[in-house]
Design an enzyme around this catalytic site. Structure first.
Site, PDB file in Angstrom:
ATOM      1  N   TRP A  74      39.047  -0.802  30.223  1.00 46.58           N
ATOM      2  CA  TRP A  74      38.362  -0.220  31.032  1.00 46.58           C
ATOM      3  C   TRP A  74      37.719   1.488  31.138  1.00 46.58           C
ATOM      4  O   TRP A  74      37.086   1.668  31.584  1.00 46.58           O
ATOM      5  CB  TRP A  74      39.892   1.234  31.154  1.00 46.58           C
ATOM      6  CG  TRP A  74      40.292   2.352  30.131  1.00 46.58           C
ATOM      7  CD1 TRP A  74      41.424   2.230  28.648  1.00 46.58           C
ATOM      8  CD2 TRP A  74      39.817   2.617  29.236  1.00 46.58           C
ATOM      9  NE1 TRP A  74      41.337   2.223  27.605  1.00 46.58           N
ATOM     10  CE2 TRP A  74      40.441   3.353  27.897  1.00 46.58           C
ATOM     11  CE3 TRP A  74      38.857   3.761  29.369  1.00 46.58           C
ATOM     12  CZ2 TRP A  74      39.986   4.744  27.260  1.00 46.58           C
ATOM     13  CZ3 TRP A  74      38.424   5.319  28.397  1.00 46.58           C
ATOM     14  CH2 TRP A  74      38.910   4.817  27.786  1.00 46.58           C
ATOM     15  N   LYS A 126      40.894 -10.776  33.643  1.00 51.30           N
ATOM     16  CA  LYS A 126      41.237  -9.618  33.809  1.00 51.30           C
ATOM     17  C   LYS A 126      41.429  -8.113  33.628  1.00 51.30           C
ATOM     18  O   LYS A 126      40.855  -8.230  31.602  1.00 51.30           O
ATOM     19  CB  LYS A 126      43.004 -10.131  32.707  1.00 51.30           C
ATOM     20  CG  LYS A 126      43.681  -9.819  33.052  1.00 51.30           C
ATOM     21  CD  LYS A 126      44.541  -9.284  31.770  1.00 51.30           C
ATOM     22  CE  LYS A 126      44.204  -7.794  31.498  1.00 51.30           C
ATOM     23  NZ  LYS A 126      43.980  -6.936  31.978  1.00 51.30           N
ATOM     24  N   PRO A 127      40.450  -7.720  33.970  1.00 50.96           N
ATOM     25  CA  PRO A 127      40.364  -6.235  33.867  1.00 50.96           C
ATOM     26  C   PRO A 127      41.740  -5.462  33.300  1.00 50.96           C
ATOM     27  O   PRO A 127      42.136  -5.491  33.827  1.00 50.96           O
ATOM     28  CB  PRO A 127      39.810  -5.897  35.190  1.00 50.96           C
ATOM     29  CG  PRO A 127      40.585  -6.338  36.079  1.00 50.96           C
ATOM     30  CD  PRO A 127      40.492  -8.168  35.802  1.00 50.96           C
ATOM     31  N   SER A 128      41.343  -4.479  33.039  1.00 51.59           N
ATOM     32  CA  SER A 128      43.129  -3.765  32.419  1.00 51.59           C
ATOM     33  C   SER A 128      43.094  -2.576  33.954  1.00 51.59           C
ATOM     34  O   SER A 128      41.822  -2.261  34.575  1.00 51.59           O
ATOM     35  CB  SER A 128      42.057  -2.258  31.206  1.00 51.59           C
ATOM     36  OG  SER A 128      42.306  -1.097  31.543  1.00 51.59           O
ATOM     37  N   GLU A 151      35.447  -8.126  20.995  1.00 53.01           N
ATOM     38  CA  GLU A 151      34.072  -6.919  20.684  1.00 53.01           C
ATOM     39  C   GLU A 151      35.088  -5.707  20.706  1.00 53.01           C
ATOM     40  O   GLU A 151      35.983  -5.031  21.257  1.00 53.01           O
ATOM     41  CB  GLU A 151      33.705  -6.806  21.923  1.00 53.01           C
ATOM     42  CG  GLU A 151      32.510  -7.715  22.467  1.00 53.01           C
ATOM     43  CD  GLU A 151      31.360  -8.001  21.473  1.00 53.01           C
ATOM     44  OE1 GLU A 151      31.214  -7.140  20.800  1.00 53.01           O
ATOM     45  OE2 GLU A 151      30.714  -8.843  20.906  1.00 53.01           O
ATOM     46  N   CYS A 204      32.633   2.242  22.287  1.00 52.48           N
ATOM     47  CA  CYS A 204      32.664   2.055  21.464  1.00 52.48           C
ATOM     48  C   CYS A 204      31.873   1.755  20.434  1.00 52.48           C
ATOM     49  O   CYS A 204      31.704   2.095  18.826  1.00 52.48           O
ATOM     50  CB  CYS A 204      32.996   0.330  21.485  1.00 52.48           C
ATOM     51  SG  CYS A 204      31.048  -0.513  22.208  1.00 52.48           S
ATOM     52  N   GLU A 245      39.388   5.549  15.287  1.00 52.88           N
ATOM     53  CA  GLU A 245      38.586   5.219  16.173  1.00 52.88           C
ATOM     54  C   GLU A 245      39.173   7.019  17.330  1.00 52.88           C
ATOM     55  O   GLU A 245      40.720   6.210  17.256  1.00 52.88           O
ATOM     56  CB  GLU A 245      38.730   4.454  16.763  1.00 52.88           C
ATOM     57  CG  GLU A 245      37.328   4.400  17.991  1.00 52.88           C
ATOM     58  CD  GLU A 245      37.446   2.935  19.125  1.00 52.88           C
ATOM     59  OE1 GLU A 245      38.867   2.756  19.348  1.00 52.88           O
ATOM     60  OE2 GLU A 245      36.368   2.486  19.901  1.00 52.88           O
TER      61      GLU A 245
HETATM   62  P1  NAD Z   1      43.214  -2.711  24.338  1.00 47.80           P
HETATM   63  O1  NAD Z   1      42.863  -3.460  23.692  1.00 47.80           O
HETATM   64  O2  NAD Z   1      44.471  -1.227  24.979  1.00 47.80           O
HETATM   65  O3  NAD Z   1      42.462  -2.908  26.166  1.00 47.80           O
HETATM   66  C1  NAD Z   1      41.698  -3.690  26.696  1.00 47.80           C
HETATM   67  C2  NAD Z   1      41.978  -5.081  27.175  1.00 47.80           C
HETATM   68  O4  NAD Z   1      43.947  -5.653  26.704  1.00 47.80           O
HETATM   69  C3  NAD Z   1      42.963  -4.506  28.615  1.00 47.80           C
HETATM   70  O5  NAD Z   1      42.701  -5.146  29.400  1.00 47.80           O
HETATM   71  C4  NAD Z   1      44.834  -4.536  28.040  1.00 47.80           C
HETATM   72  O6  NAD Z   1      45.054  -4.285  29.773  1.00 47.80           O
HETATM   73  C5  NAD Z   1      44.423  -5.625  27.228  1.00 47.80           C
HETATM   74  N1  NAD Z   1      45.258  -6.411  26.378  1.00 47.80           N
HETATM   75  C6  NAD Z   1      46.361  -5.414  26.020  1.00 47.80           C
HETATM   76  N2  NAD Z   1      47.335  -6.159  25.490  1.00 47.80           N
HETATM   77  C7  NAD Z   1      47.518  -7.427  25.490  1.00 47.80           C
HETATM   78  C8  NAD Z   1      47.721  -7.950  25.004  1.00 47.80           C
HETATM   79  N3  NAD Z   1      48.437  -8.412  24.274  1.00 47.80           N
HETATM   80  N4  NAD Z   1      47.264  -9.300  24.581  1.00 47.80           N
HETATM   81  C9  NAD Z   1      46.123  -9.702  25.432  1.00 47.80           C
HETATM   82  N5  NAD Z   1      45.541  -9.030  26.953  1.00 47.80           N
HETATM   83  C10 NAD Z   1      45.768  -7.442  25.908  1.00 47.80           C
HETATM   84  O7  NAD Z   1      41.409  -1.353  25.071  1.00 47.80           O
HETATM   85  P2  NAD Z   1      41.626  -0.245  25.941  1.00 47.80           P
HETATM   86  O8  NAD Z   1      41.958   1.178  25.643  1.00 47.80           O
HETATM   87  O9  NAD Z   1      41.396  -0.750  27.424  1.00 47.80           O
HETATM   88  O10 NAD Z   1      39.838   0.116  25.497  1.00 47.80           O
HETATM   89  C11 NAD Z   1      39.361   0.603  24.900  1.00 47.80           C
HETATM   90  C12 NAD Z   1      38.857   0.202  23.006  1.00 47.80           C
HETATM   91  O11 NAD Z   1      37.835  -0.609  23.550  1.00 47.80           O
HETATM   92  C13 NAD Z   1      38.720   0.633  22.559  1.00 47.80           C
HETATM   93  O12 NAD Z   1      38.570   0.624  21.223  1.00 47.80           O
HETATM   94  C14 NAD Z   1      37.016   0.747  22.155  1.00 47.80           C
HETATM   95  O13 NAD Z   1      36.226   0.821  20.529  1.00 47.80           O
HETATM   96  C15 NAD Z   1      37.016  -0.910  22.519  1.00 47.80           C
HETATM   97  N6  NAD Z   1      35.287  -1.470  23.254  1.00 47.80           N
HETATM   98  C16 NAD Z   1      34.773  -1.992  22.310  1.00 47.80           C
HETATM   99  C17 NAD Z   1      33.980  -3.064  23.037  1.00 47.80           C
HETATM  100  C18 NAD Z   1      32.519  -3.347  22.462  1.00 47.80           C
HETATM  101  O14 NAD Z   1      31.882  -4.154  22.702  1.00 47.80           O
HETATM  102  N7  NAD Z   1      32.611  -3.416  20.853  1.00 47.80           N
HETATM  103  C19 NAD Z   1      33.138  -2.557  24.000  1.00 47.80           C
HETATM  104  C20 NAD Z   1      34.047  -0.991  24.643  1.00 47.80           C
HETATM  105  C21 NAD Z   1      34.721  -1.030  24.472  1.00 47.80           C
END
Ligand code: NAD
Length: 502
Positions: free
Chosen positions: A159, A183-185, A257, A291, A392
């Site tokens: 997100w 698939k966005p959040s 990532e 991140c 984090e």
């Molecule tokens: P999240 O891991 O909770 O969710 C990310 C995505 O995965 C969402 O679209 C979510 O709906 C989906 N998802 C959740 N469970 C899943 C499953 N079992 N199978 C497949 N998809 C699933 O992360 P978040 O809270 O949306 O984002 C924050 C995190 O993202 C932080 O840890 C941040 O560091 C990381 N992030 C990393 C980078 C990078 O480039 N390294 C960039 C941005 C954010």
């Protein structure tokens, strides 16, 4: 939505995008709220597993259509350039929408939208110019190493920076000739849906891009489907690890990532004015929901007290406010639940013996009451072993740590499961480079922080991920390298000839 209606104040319809059509998703209905005041943006009817099946069917058909599969790379590049122009044309709208959806400042979302258009243009150029090789061969053989599209890509994004994460996957995947199911959040699907509308209007062959907002069940359906040839994921490490397990069982390539707990280092010879501005930007921009946030600050003990004093004073002057105000530096957090999680981390830091130097609370006043605001927070007196130094927090929380010498600094900076980024502030560039080589991180910034370019690979080490996005290799990741041997002699193989003479 027609192009005329696409203006600040209007939300994308409640429709997901499959095979060139918008329709109501069969999954749960999710409220999109404006983090600055909790008002309703719109309701999004997310995708269901059946919607994923339909998107796969549409992608399969699009990949088989000569209108796409027979295109020369420079023709694919032309599509990317058209999408880039369309993003630019809708820049104001996309920035507004992303601010409404995530609470980020308009200043930041405007930059993110511009960089999304640039990423599309960059991959248009890469698609046009990337070469394949004739490899050394012997005898009558002509041998080729070619790069071909994988097929259908499953792209899952978080997100916090939707348009940047989405386009970082869409652009190289399309440049390489694939179809993408994005698939966005469910916390911030609006920009991705607007992007679908914009792409649709360019006339890109239908089915090449589908956008399916949804939660874990839609994501895992994508990850598990045998038709998905590569999974690209940006998000947290816990979910990333689950995805890697499934990808491992299926033996499909995956790039991840993931999260970070990045160290920023102030060396004794640092320019403290530059370092101060860089540290504040590195942790408090995006309200720390980044991140790469520089969340552990190691300051050489010789300057610790001076720098701490300046840092706390400057943090107190940061403008916490509405995302649409030009003065705002720290905007609200994305979601009320996420702010609650950050509050729990700060409580935990205090239990661990941390001393809150500034912040550690919500701002007070009518302007903040209905939004998900949290003050920029600095905590000291924790050791690098504290849970709040290890994990984090993903919020505007900086942990301050003094260090005495390079060896203990390096040991502590690396004593963390993450390895995403590092910032070094020093006038001695050669020394900073040498230090950077010893820090486990995908990116090292020297006298700067959070700088990016589409041509420079980005990714993490250890629990921060696998693989790299951006750059030429960023497109190759969406391709299968295939070798061809052509016998130019037209003579039967000697084995067959000797057989004939028996
Ligand atoms: P999240 O891991 O909770 O969710 C990310 C995505 O995965 C969402 O679209 C979510 O709906 C989906 N998802 C959740 N469970 C899943 C499953 N079992 N199978 C497949 N998809 C699933 O992360 P978040 O809270 O949306 O984002 C924050 C995190 O993202 C932080 O840890 C941040 O560091 C990381 N992030 C990393 C980078 C990078 O480039 N390294 C960039 C941005 C954010």
């Amino acid at each position: 939505m027609s192009a005329e209606l696409r203006a600040p104040g209007v939300f994308p319809g409640d429709a997901i995008y499959i095979g060139g059509h918008f329709r109501k998703g069969g999954g749960e209905a999710v409220e999109s709220l404006f983090p600055a005041d909790g008002t309703l943006n719109t309701i999004v009817h997310c995708a269901s597993q059946e919607d994923v099946t339909d998107a796969l069917k549409a992608a399969r058909a699009a990949l088989a259509d000569p209108a796409w599969c027979d295109l020369l790379p420079h023709r694919r590049a032309a599509w990317l350039s058209r999408i880039a122009d369309a993003i630019d044309k809708n820049k104001e709208y996309l920035a507004w929408l992303q601010s409404r959806d995530t609470g980020k400042t308009l200043r930041e979302t405007t930059i993110l939208v511009g960089s999304a258009a640039d990423t599309m243009r960059y991959y248009a150029a890469v698609a046009e110019t990337a070469e394949e090789a004739i490899t050394p061969s012997r005898g009558p053989y002509l041998t080729l190493s070619r790069f071909e599209p994988i097929g259908i890509i499953g792209a899952i994004t978080p997100w916090n920076s939707p348009i940047a994460s989405d386009v970082q996957k869409l652009a190289p995947a399309l440049a390489a000739g694939n179809a993408v199911i994005l698939k966005p959040s469910p916390w911030s699907p609006l920009t991705s849906l607007a992007l679908a509308q914009i792409i649709d209007e360019t006339g890109l062959p239908k089915g090449l891009v589908s956008v399916l907002p949804g939660g874990a069940e839609v994501g895992s359906r994508l990850v598990e489907d045998p038709e998905i040839g590569r999974i690209v994921f940006t998000g947290g490490t816990t979910v990333g690890r689950k995805i890697a397990e499934v990808a491992g069982k299926r033996l499909v390539p995956v790039s991840l990532e993931l999260g970070g707990k990045s160290p920023t280092i102030i060396r004794p010879d640092a320019d403290l004015d530059l370092a101060l501005a860089g540290v504040l930007f590195g942790i408090f921009s995006s309200s720390g929901q980044s991140c790469i946030a520089g969340s552990r600050l190691f300051v050489h003990r010789s300057l610790y007290e001076t720098f701490r004093e300046r840092l706390v004073a400057a943090t107190g002057k940061l403008v916490v406010g509405h995302p649409f105000s030009e003065r705002t530096q720290v905007a609200p957090m994305v979601h009320v639940d996420h702010r609650a999680a950050v509050e729990r981390w700060v409580a935990r830091a205090k239990e661990e013996g941390g001393k809150v130097l500034i912040g550690g609370a919500r701002p007070e006043g009518a302007d903040y009451d209905d939004g998900y605001y949290y003050l920029p927070t600095i905590i000291e007196s924790l050791t690098n072993e504290a849970v709040c130094c290890r994990e984090e927090i993903f919020g505007p929380v900086l942990i301050l740590l003094p260090y005495d010498d390079d060896e203990t600094l390096i040991a502590q900076a690396n004593d963390n499961r993450y390895g995403l980024a590092c910032g070094i502030w020093s006038k001695d560039i050669i020394g900073a480079l040498a230090l950077g080589r010893r820090i486990t991180a995908g990116t090292v910034w020297i006298n700067t922080y959070k700088q990016f370019s589409a041509s420079t690979p980005f990714g993490g080490e250890k629990d921060s991920g696998i693989g790299r996005e951006k750059g030429l290799e960023g497109m190759r990741a969406y391709m299968v390298q295939k070798s061809y041997y052509i016998d130019t002699s037209q003579a039967p193989h000697p084995w067959a000839r000797s057989h004939e003479t028996d």
